[in-house]
Motif scaffolding. Structure first.
Motif, PDB file in Angstrom:
ATOM      1  N   LYS A 158      -4.447  13.411 -27.289  1.00 50.90           N
ATOM      2  CA  LYS A 158      -3.199  14.344 -27.672  1.00 50.90           C
ATOM      3  C   LYS A 158      -2.610  13.554 -28.941  1.00 50.90           C
ATOM      4  N   PHE A 159      -2.030  14.296 -30.169  1.00 48.70           N
ATOM      5  CA  PHE A 159      -1.398  13.519 -31.236  1.00 48.70           C
ATOM      6  C   PHE A 159      -2.299  12.861 -31.892  1.00 48.70           C
ATOM      7  N   GLY A 160      -3.875  13.097 -31.999  1.00 46.36           N
ATOM      8  CA  GLY A 160      -4.542  12.237 -32.609  1.00 46.36           C
ATOM      9  C   GLY A 160      -5.066  11.036 -32.132  1.00 46.36           C
ATOM     10  N   ARG A 161      -4.823  10.655 -30.825  1.00 45.15           N
ATOM     11  CA  ARG A 161      -4.945   9.396 -30.301  1.00 45.15           C
ATOM     12  C   ARG A 161      -5.209   9.413 -28.633  1.00 45.15           C
ATOM     13  N   TYR A 162      -5.902   8.584 -28.103  1.00 42.59           N
ATOM     14  CA  TYR A 162      -6.408   8.552 -26.784  1.00 42.59           C
ATOM     15  C   TYR A 162      -5.047   7.881 -26.037  1.00 42.59           C
ATOM     16  N   TRP A 163      -4.852   8.336 -24.569  1.00 45.95           N
ATOM     17  CA  TRP A 163      -3.840   8.213 -23.939  1.00 45.95           C
ATOM     18  C   TRP A 163      -4.535   7.546 -22.526  1.00 45.95           C
TER      19      TRP A 163
END
Length: 172
Positions: A158-163
């Motif tokens: 999400k938002f261009g990155r991994y969480w």
């Protein structure tokens, strides 16, 4: 009960709460990695979610309301953990607060009421997934007896990155 919590009533969620609950959730969809939903919802799209939480049984929706303004400050849910029948005695719990309602004991009051309501149900475990980092949520869950059991690394984008998502469990 603190003076703060005396100004907050927790009750089961009802259909007339749907618009306010959707607004709170959509804040987290738009602004945070707390939920991995990426598109905001209309109240009508959220109606099946609301209707899946009954006033009794293992799947509950508790709503915190300011006693003065009657404004919804947040909500807590217990939902199905997984769809297969052997998971029926497990629930996944979550809390979402209005952006200005944090740090006032609202989350604590919501979970206290939710777990009291679930006490008579045929439940064995509660689980909570917390997108990282979220120290406030981890502290809240630990106060209620949840213990850390592991982390799913880079499980959501999400938002261009991994969480990462840290998982916690609690005996019921």
């Amino acid at each position: 009960m603190s003076a703060e919590s005396a100004e907050v009533q927790v009750r089961p969620g009802v259909e007339t709460d749907l618009s306010a609950l959707t607004d709170i959730y959509n804040h987290y969809v738009r602004e945070t990695p707390t939920t991995f939903d990426t598109t905001v919802f209309t109240p009508e799209e959220r109606r099946p979610w609301l209707l899946s939480h009954l006033e009794d049984g293992p799947h509950r929706l508790m709503v915190a309301v300011s006693t003065g303004s009657q404004r919804i400050l947040g909500y807590a849910t217990s939902s199905a953990f997984r769809a297969k029948p052997a998971y029926d005695t497990s629930v996944e719990v979550s809390i979402y607060l209005a952006p200005d309602a944090g740090g006032r004991g609202v989350g604590t009051l919501l979970y206290k009421t939710l777990f009291e309501a679930l006490a008579g149900e045929d439940l064995h475990r509660a689980y909570a997934g917390i997108a990282q980092p979220n120290e406030a949520s981890a502290r809240l869950h630990e106060r209620f007896g949840f213990r850390y059991v592991g982390t799913y690394r880079e499980v959501g984008r999400k938002f261009g990155r991994y969480w990462d998502v840290a998982w916690y469990e609690k005996e019921l």
